[in-house]
Design an enzyme around this catalytic site. Structure first.
Site, mmCIF file in Angstrom:
data_model
loop_
_atom_site.group_PDB
_atom_site.id
_atom_site.type_symbol
_atom_site.label_atom_id
_atom_site.label_comp_id
_atom_site.label_asym_id
_atom_site.label_seq_id
_atom_site.Cartn_x
_atom_site.Cartn_y
_atom_site.Cartn_z
ATOM 1 N N ASP A 195 6.983 42.342 3.811
ATOM 2 C CA ASP A 195 5.990 43.281 3.176
ATOM 3 C C ASP A 195 6.965 44.471 2.564
ATOM 4 O O ASP A 195 8.003 44.666 3.208
ATOM 5 C CB ASP A 195 4.609 43.771 3.560
ATOM 6 C CG ASP A 195 3.923 43.056 4.417
ATOM 7 O OD1 ASP A 195 4.039 41.673 3.768
ATOM 8 O OD2 ASP A 195 3.204 43.177 5.309
HETATM 9 N N1 URA Z 1 3.383 40.140 8.709
HETATM 10 C C1 URA Z 1 2.986 41.105 7.903
HETATM 11 O O1 URA Z 1 1.925 41.513 8.133
HETATM 12 N N2 URA Z 1 3.778 41.462 7.263
HETATM 13 C C2 URA Z 1 5.202 41.244 7.241
HETATM 14 O O2 URA Z 1 6.082 41.716 6.529
HETATM 15 C C3 URA Z 1 5.712 40.100 7.958
HETATM 16 C C4 URA Z 1 4.733 39.579 8.880
#
Ligand code: URA
Length: 248
Positions: free
Chosen positions: A114
């Site tokens: 993310d």
């Molecule tokens: N889980 C999440 O919530 N975000 C990420 O970037 C990776 C795994």
């Protein structure tokens, strides 16, 4: 990196590495600026075997050539950058050296983090390798360090390990995941899937909220602490093997 590549024409190789059009590469050759094994190349249709050692054999204007196809990078993804062209904001690809952004096949992230997650992100131009790593069947583990808004309740480890937790809006329960509690509001969570916002949604399912999230391991490959946020390193074949060499 996954299969032995056939020798390729130099003009095609260099054009695909972003050195210019085939015509421009041919002009570089004519100017004597492309040197293979210490000897200026005379014809751009000469073929060269692809190997990670190519930059030691081939130079362009006196500078070792860029890594040939089969490139795998470990990036320390900084916060605030996205992995997808579909999301707004700066892209992790903006961190690549300019010529590397012109490569064909292009470098793609192996899975995603993310925008608000930092840590180990792999990139490659090897489509077979990419699919081998992200395939759900491979069940490659990914470890995340989470800082939480509220103290852990104490039952999260058992819930995450149970293989019964189903996330909001989904019907298939999550595969068992391993939680290690570091302090009341800090934990490491190792998962083998890659569902959308998975770690944040897992903690949300326990009434908590992730304040910060950082990935430090994929399989047995750790994020090199020498890599600052935004920096990247080329992985050799042995480092790539660590991704599949999972002991967790
Ligand atoms: N889980 C999440 O919530 N975000 C990420 O970037 C990776 C795994």
């Amino acid at each position: 990196m996954s299969k032995a590549a056939a020798p390729v024409r130099l003009d095609k190789l260099l054009a695909n590495l972003g050195y210019g059009s085939r015509r421009e590469v041919q002009a570089l050759v004519r100017a004597g600026r492309v040197v293979l094994d210490g000897v200026p190349v005379t014809t751009a249709d000469e073929r060269v075997a692809l190997s990670p050692q190519l930059p030691q054999r081939l130079s362009i204007a006196g500078v070792p050539c860029d890594p040939p196809p089969g490139l795998v990078l470990a990036m320390h993804k900084p916060l605030g950058m996205t992995c997808s062209h579909k999301e707004p904001g700066p892209l992790v690809y903006d961190l690549l050296p300019p010529r590397w952004r012109l490569r064909d096949p292009p470098l793609s992230s192996i899975g995603r983090l993310d925008k608000d997650t930092s840590g180990l992100l792999l990139l490659t131009d090897d489509g077979d390798l990419l699919h081998k790593i992200i395939s759900p069947k491979a069940r490659i583990s990914k470890r995340y360090r989470a800082t939480l808004a509220r103290p852990l309740r104490g039952d999260e480890g058992a819930l995450f390990a149970s293989g019964t937790l189903t996330l909001d809006g989904e019907t298939k329960p999550l595969a068992p995941a391993k939680l290690e509690i570091l302090s009341p509001q800090n934990a490491e969570l190792t998962i083998t899937e890659g569902r959308y916002h998975q770690v944040r949604r897992m903690f949300a399912a326990t009434g908590n909220h992730v304040l910060s999230l950082h990935r430090d391991r994929i399989g047995a490959l750790m994020l090199d602490p020498a890599l600052d946020a935004g920096a990247m390193a080329i992985l050799d074949a042995n480092a790539v093997k660590l991704v599949f060499n999972d002991e967790s």
